[in-house]
Design a protein around this motif. Sequence first.
Motif, PDB file in Angstrom:
ATOM      1  N   GLU A   1      23.499  39.143  58.659  1.00 15.10           N
ATOM      2  CA  GLU A   1      24.417  38.255  57.957  1.00 15.10           C
ATOM      3  C   GLU A   1      25.189  39.039  56.902  1.00 15.10           C
ATOM      4  N   PRO A   2      26.365  38.563  56.526  1.00 15.58           N
ATOM      5  CA  PRO A   2      27.098  39.230  55.448  1.00 15.58           C
ATOM      6  C   PRO A   2      26.302  39.248  54.148  1.00 15.58           C
ATOM      7  N   VAL A   3      26.425  40.339  53.424  1.00 16.77           N
ATOM      8  CA  VAL A   3      25.851  40.466  52.090  1.00 16.77           C
ATOM      9  C   VAL A   3      26.666  39.616  51.129  1.00 16.77           C
ATOM     10  N   LEU A   4      27.989  39.583  51.380  1.00 12.10           N
ATOM     11  CA  LEU A   4      28.907  38.836  50.538  1.00 12.10           C
ATOM     12  C   LEU A   4      30.173  38.547  51.327  1.00 12.10           C
ATOM     13  N   SER A   5      30.744  37.380  51.107  1.00  5.30           N
ATOM     14  CA  SER A   5      32.025  37.000  51.706  1.00  5.30           C
ATOM     15  C   SER A   5      32.991  36.714  50.566  1.00  5.30           C
ATOM     16  N   LEU A   6      34.165  37.367  50.590  1.00  4.84           N
ATOM     17  CA  LEU A   6      35.076  37.233  49.450  1.00  4.84           C
ATOM     18  C   LEU A   6      36.531  37.312  49.872  1.00  4.84           C
ATOM     19  N   ASN A   7      37.376  36.880  48.943  1.00  4.37           N
ATOM     20  CA  ASN A   7      38.822  37.070  49.054  1.00  4.37           C
ATOM     21  C   ASN A   7      39.210  38.051  47.966  1.00  4.37           C
ATOM     22  N   CYS A   8      39.870  39.153  48.352  1.00  6.79           N
ATOM     23  CA  CYS A   8      40.297  40.155  47.386  1.00  6.79           C
ATOM     24  C   CYS A   8      41.805  40.062  47.200  1.00  6.79           C
ATOM     25  N   HIS A   9      42.221  39.839  45.955  1.00  3.24           N
ATOM     26  CA  HIS A   9      43.633  39.654  45.620  1.00  3.24           C
ATOM     27  C   HIS A   9      44.248  40.918  45.009  1.00  3.24           C
ATOM     28  N   CYS A  10      43.583  42.079  45.134  1.00  2.00           N
ATOM     29  CA  CYS A  10      44.109  43.309  44.537  1.00  2.00           C
ATOM     30  C   CYS A  10      45.413  43.715  45.222  1.00  2.00           C
TER      31      CYS A  10
ATOM     32  N   ILE B   1      33.631  33.965  46.742  1.00  9.69           N
ATOM     33  CA  ILE B   1      34.254  34.386  45.481  1.00  9.69           C
ATOM     34  C   ILE B   1      35.671  34.906  45.727  1.00  9.69           C
ATOM     35  N   ASP B   2      36.460  34.883  44.654  1.00  9.68           N
ATOM     36  CA  ASP B   2      37.771  35.526  44.607  1.00  9.68           C
ATOM     37  C   ASP B   2      37.659  36.670  43.610  1.00  9.68           C
ATOM     38  N   VAL B   3      38.116  37.878  44.007  1.00 13.53           N
ATOM     39  CA  VAL B   3      38.091  39.022  43.099  1.00 13.53           C
ATOM     40  C   VAL B   3      39.502  39.551  42.877  1.00 13.53           C
ATOM     41  N   PHE B   4      39.666  40.269  41.788  1.00  6.93           N
ATOM     42  CA  PHE B   4      40.959  40.799  41.354  1.00  6.93           C
ATOM     43  C   PHE B   4      41.994  39.677  41.214  1.00  6.93           C
ATOM     44  N   THR B   5      41.542  38.556  40.667  1.00  6.95           N
ATOM     45  CA  THR B   5      42.455  37.429  40.470  1.00  6.95           C
ATOM     46  C   THR B   5      43.550  37.753  39.452  1.00  6.95           C
ATOM     47  N   SER B   6      43.316  38.761  38.605  1.00  7.03           N
ATOM     48  CA  SER B   6      44.347  39.161  37.637  1.00  7.03           C
ATOM     49  C   SER B   6      45.576  39.734  38.342  1.00  7.03           C
ATOM     50  N   ARG B   7      45.420  40.135  39.587  1.00  9.59           N
ATOM     51  CA  ARG B   7      46.530  40.707  40.346  1.00  9.59           C
ATOM     52  C   ARG B   7      47.080  39.736  41.400  1.00  9.59           C
TER      53      ARG B   7
ATOM     54  N   GLU C   1      38.705  41.015  37.766  1.00  8.44           N
ATOM     55  CA  GLU C   1      38.722  42.357  38.360  1.00  8.44           C
ATOM     56  C   GLU C   1      37.789  42.321  39.569  1.00  8.44           C
ATOM     57  N   GLY C   2      37.071  43.389  39.836  1.00  8.95           N
ATOM     58  CA  GLY C   2      36.220  43.459  41.018  1.00  8.95           C
ATOM     59  C   GLY C   2      34.943  42.667  40.874  1.00  8.95           C
ATOM     60  N   ILE C   3      34.028  42.919  41.774  1.00 13.22           N
ATOM     61  CA  ILE C   3      32.722  42.269  41.746  1.00 13.22           C
ATOM     62  C   ILE C   3      31.963  42.816  40.543  1.00 13.22           C
ATOM     63  N   PRO C   4      31.465  41.949  39.667  1.00 12.65           N
ATOM     64  CA  PRO C   4      30.757  42.433  38.482  1.00 12.65           C
ATOM     65  C   PRO C   4      29.480  43.166  38.847  1.00 12.65           C
ATOM     66  N   ALA C   5      29.055  44.094  37.993  1.00 10.87           N
ATOM     67  CA  ALA C   5      27.792  44.804  38.192  1.00 10.87           C
ATOM     68  C   ALA C   5      26.675  43.784  38.330  1.00 10.87           C
ATOM     69  N   GLY C   6      25.828  43.960  39.307  1.00  4.76           N
ATOM     70  CA  GLY C   6      24.742  43.019  39.527  1.00  4.76           C
ATOM     71  C   GLY C   6      25.133  41.880  40.464  1.00  4.76           C
ATOM     72  N   GLY C   7      26.381  41.826  40.871  1.00  2.00           N
ATOM     73  CA  GLY C   7      26.827  40.795  41.798  1.00  2.00           C
ATOM     74  C   GLY C   7      27.351  39.564  41.097  1.00  2.00           C
ATOM     75  N   PRO C   8      27.959  38.666  41.860  1.00  2.00           N
ATOM     76  CA  PRO C   8      28.526  37.455  41.268  1.00  2.00           C
ATOM     77  C   PRO C   8      27.442  36.489  40.840  1.00  2.00           C
ATOM     78  N   SER C   9      27.549  36.016  39.588  1.00  2.00           N
ATOM     79  CA  SER C   9      26.549  35.054  39.127  1.00  2.00           C
ATOM     80  C   SER C   9      27.154  33.997  38.205  1.00  2.00           C
ATOM     81  N   THR C  10      28.418  34.180  37.847  1.00  2.00           N
ATOM     82  CA  THR C  10      29.035  33.219  36.942  1.00  2.00           C
ATOM     83  C   THR C  10      30.380  32.769  37.506  1.00  2.00           C
ATOM     84  N   GLN C  11      30.964  31.772  36.880  1.00  2.00           N
ATOM     85  CA  GLN C  11      32.243  31.266  37.320  1.00  2.00           C
ATOM     86  C   GLN C  11      33.424  31.980  36.660  1.00  2.00           C
TER      87      GLN C  11
END
Length: 152
Positions: free
Chosen positions: A26-35, A117-123, A139-149
């Motif tokens: 299974e995927p470790v993580l599924s995301l949308n990257c907006h960079c 999750i959505d990452v690099f939303t600033s871009r 920005e990118g995926i935070p250290a330790g993985g996504p855990s907050t909104q």
Amino acid sequence: MNNPSSPVKLQGGCACGDVRYECMAEPVLSLNCHCSACQRYTGTAYASVRIVPSAAFRFVRGELRYHTSTSNAGHTVSRGFCPNCGSQVHGRIAEKPEVVLIAAGTLDDASVYPPSIDVFTSRAQPWDVMNPGLAKFEEGIPAGGPSTQTAE
């Protein structure tokens, strides 16, 4: 769809069918990257990516042509494209060899693992309407993985 006692099997490939792959995890993580790099490589607002363990992934047909660049996070990313139809199928991050990236649209059933999750939303482009139900990281995926909104 998946039997918990048997390995998960993701399958997919490029638009023309010359390249095919499978993944037995299974995927470790599924995301949308907006960079900005993903915007350029996909030709649209973001890349929808499924991150899977590299040990569980293999190509069953065809070979990709790779283009390597530096990501907005400073990583060396090699993106693999079908040499026939041009579909972006696969990616590797030099600094993270334990995982590979699968372009979500290349999965035979892309609905199975929606992004979380959505990452690099600033871009993100101002006209890019993001799903309000997904965790957002400026920005990118935070250290330790996504855990907050919110982004760290």
